[in-house]
Motif scaffolding. Structure first.
Motif, PDB file in Angstrom:
ATOM      1  N   PHE A  61      -6.294   6.479   6.528  1.00 13.87           N
ATOM      2  CA  PHE A  61      -6.162   7.443   5.453  1.00 13.87           C
ATOM      3  C   PHE A  61      -7.205   8.480   5.490  1.00 13.87           C
ATOM      4  O   PHE A  61      -7.645   9.434   4.729  1.00 13.87           O
ATOM      5  N   TYR A 124      -9.919   2.856   0.193  1.00 18.04           N
ATOM      6  CA  TYR A 124      -9.280   3.394   1.326  1.00 18.04           C
ATOM      7  C   TYR A 124      -9.855   3.439   2.843  1.00 18.04           C
ATOM      8  O   TYR A 124      -9.440   4.089   3.512  1.00 18.04           O
ATOM      9  N   LEU A 260      -0.869   2.470  -3.184  1.00 14.29           N
ATOM     10  CA  LEU A 260      -0.879   3.674  -1.649  1.00 14.29           C
ATOM     11  C   LEU A 260      -0.284   4.793  -2.415  1.00 14.29           C
ATOM     12  O   LEU A 260       0.752   4.810  -3.186  1.00 14.29           O
ATOM     13  N   MET A 301      -2.870  -2.440   4.486  1.00 16.13           N
ATOM     14  CA  MET A 301      -3.619  -1.758   3.274  1.00 16.13           C
ATOM     15  C   MET A 301      -3.432  -2.377   1.984  1.00 16.13           C
ATOM     16  O   MET A 301      -3.948  -2.329   1.218  1.00 16.13           O
TER      17      MET A 301
END
Length: 453
Positions: A61, A124, A260, A301
């Protein structure tokens, strides 16, 4: 751009932190500029992505596009503050920051934070970017520029990879400048090194781990028709599935596991880096793991699962299929967040992460610490010298459990200790002495009163 925010925008060699290693000295004429407008932010796109591609430590990210998208969504009551170090006109370091003007912990304090983070949380895993091979030198220049900036009360660098030099460089610079600083360490991310094939991976595990993997996979396959697959197309459909599973589980504290962002997933899908690992049970998707490829590593993630199948550990089974798939496509590492439900944390050691908080003054730190205790969040334990907390703070929870009267006394003790501490910090010995005497008399009266009842 506001050059007045940084009194010294050009930091020559002589201005760097002293060191015995000449090779680590910053190059001459390293210039630090502050980017504070959207137009300037947009102009950084190419240099940002160049540094991100070069950086030894980064995340999926940490791209310019993701940070810009985050800023567009969260800019309310915030001011953009991006520090850019340049050598010979070329960017050698970027520290993306914003100034939170909403008031930290309802104290009215102005907090300088990393872009993409909220207070101490870095969901992130974003961080500053440095030119490869020159990280230490650029970090020292940027640390000095951060401390020289005006207009903030608290600087909070949320937890980031300990291999990034800025956190500890900043902590050491703050300590040298007699500023209060707290440093905390954690092991939130797990890094699993992958061998060349699945059998080699199984051999690298303990017998107990291998048995658990086989047992969970066979138990699920024996109880339900199950299929593993990787979803490669349709970001909107992916997000809909993730959101549906999330609602079914009613997971608390959404801030810890944020959904996300669509833009980041679209960018990763376009580049061929997006993977949505899926486990289909009884004809429906029962578990998903959203991952992105970062160089030769696969980074998970977010995961979600159908709670109706919890007894068969669907996330654990899914991750093992995902690891097998990642090995098959040549990935050399598999990273995931530790401490989440149904994750096999013991498969891999956690990497060190560092969180740094710098306070502009003793009074700011005292107010910040007091508010943290009042809100039920224990302040972090600093590794650098700092003023010890009053003794009553450590016993506060026990006193509260003893009854409302004890809780009231604990609160009063804390208020009086804070006033005494503030007077000492301000150098007002007479006021500190008077407050201490009053506190001792009140405590004695309370003790005698309790003994006579």
């Amino acid at each position: 751009m506001h050059p007045s925010d940084i009194p010294q925008v050009e930091l020559p060699r002589a201005a760097a932190v002293a060191t015995s290693d000449a090779a680590l000295m910053p190059p001459p004429h390293t210039e630090v500029r502050l980017v504070s407008s959207v137009r300037e932010f947009c102009a950084l796109a190419n240099e940002w992505d160049r540094l991100n591609a070069q950086a030894a430590a980064t995340s999926v990210f940490n791209t310019w596009m993701w940070h810009f998208g985050w800023w567009e969504q969260h800019r309310r009551l915030r001011a953009l503050k991006i520090l850019v170090a340049r050598r010979a006109g070329v960017a050698s370091g970027i520290v993306p920051l914003y100034l939170d003007r909403s008031g930290v912990l309802r104290l009215g304090l102005r907090a300088l934070r990393l872009l993409g983070t909220e207070g101490e949380r870095n969901p992130y895993n974003v961080g500053p970017l440095f030119e490869r091979g020159n990280e230490q030198a650029v970090a020292r220049v940027l640390a000095q520029a951060l401390l020289a900036m005006r207009g903030y009360d608290v600087l909070q660098l949320a937890e980031m990879d300990a291999s990034i030099p800025l956190p500890m460089t900043l902590a050491n610079a703050a300590h040298a400048s007699k500023l209060r600083c707290e440093v905390q360490r954690a092991k939130r991310l797990a890094h699993l090194e992958l061998p060349v094939n699945w059998n080699a991976y199984l051999r690298s595990l303990s017998s107990e781990q291998r048995a658990r993997i086989r047992h969970r996979r066979h138990a699920l396959l024996g109880a339900h028709p199950t299929r593993f697959f990787v979803w490669h197309t349709g970001v909107d459909a992916m997000l809909t599935t993730i959101a549906m599973l999330r609602r079914m589980r009613s997971a608390p504290d959404d801030a810890r596991h944020p959904l996300l962002q669509r833009a980041a997933m679209c960018e990763a899908l376009q580049d061929g880096r997006l993977r949505l690992y899926c486990l289909q049970i009884d004809g429906g998707i029962a578990a998903v793991a959203c991952a992105m490829r970062l160089r030769d590593r696969m980074v998970v993630m977010q995961t979600e699962f159908d709670p109706r199948y919890a007894q068969w550990h669907p996330t654990s089974v899914l991750l093992q299929y995902a690891i097998e798939h990642a090995i098959g496509e040549g990935a050399r590492g598999f990273d995931f967040l530790r401490g989440q439900e149904d994750f096999d944390d013991d498969l891999a050691p956690g990497n060190d992460q560092v969180r740094v908080t710098v306070f502009r003054s003793h009074r700011v730190r005292a107010a910040f610490t007091r508010s943290a205790w009042s809100s039920g969040r224990r302040p972090g334990r600093g590794v650098l010298p700092r003023t010890p907390a009053p003794r009553s703070v450590g016993r506060r929870d026990k006193l509260a459990e003893a009854g409302p009267e004890h809780a009231r006394r604990a609160e009063q003790d804390w208020d009086e200790h804070s006033k005494i501490l503030a007077a000492v910090i301000d150098g007002d010995e007479d006021l500190a002495s008077m407050l201490a005497t009053r506190h001792v008399h009140r405590a004695a009266e309370a003790a005698f009163g309790a003994a006579n009842t």
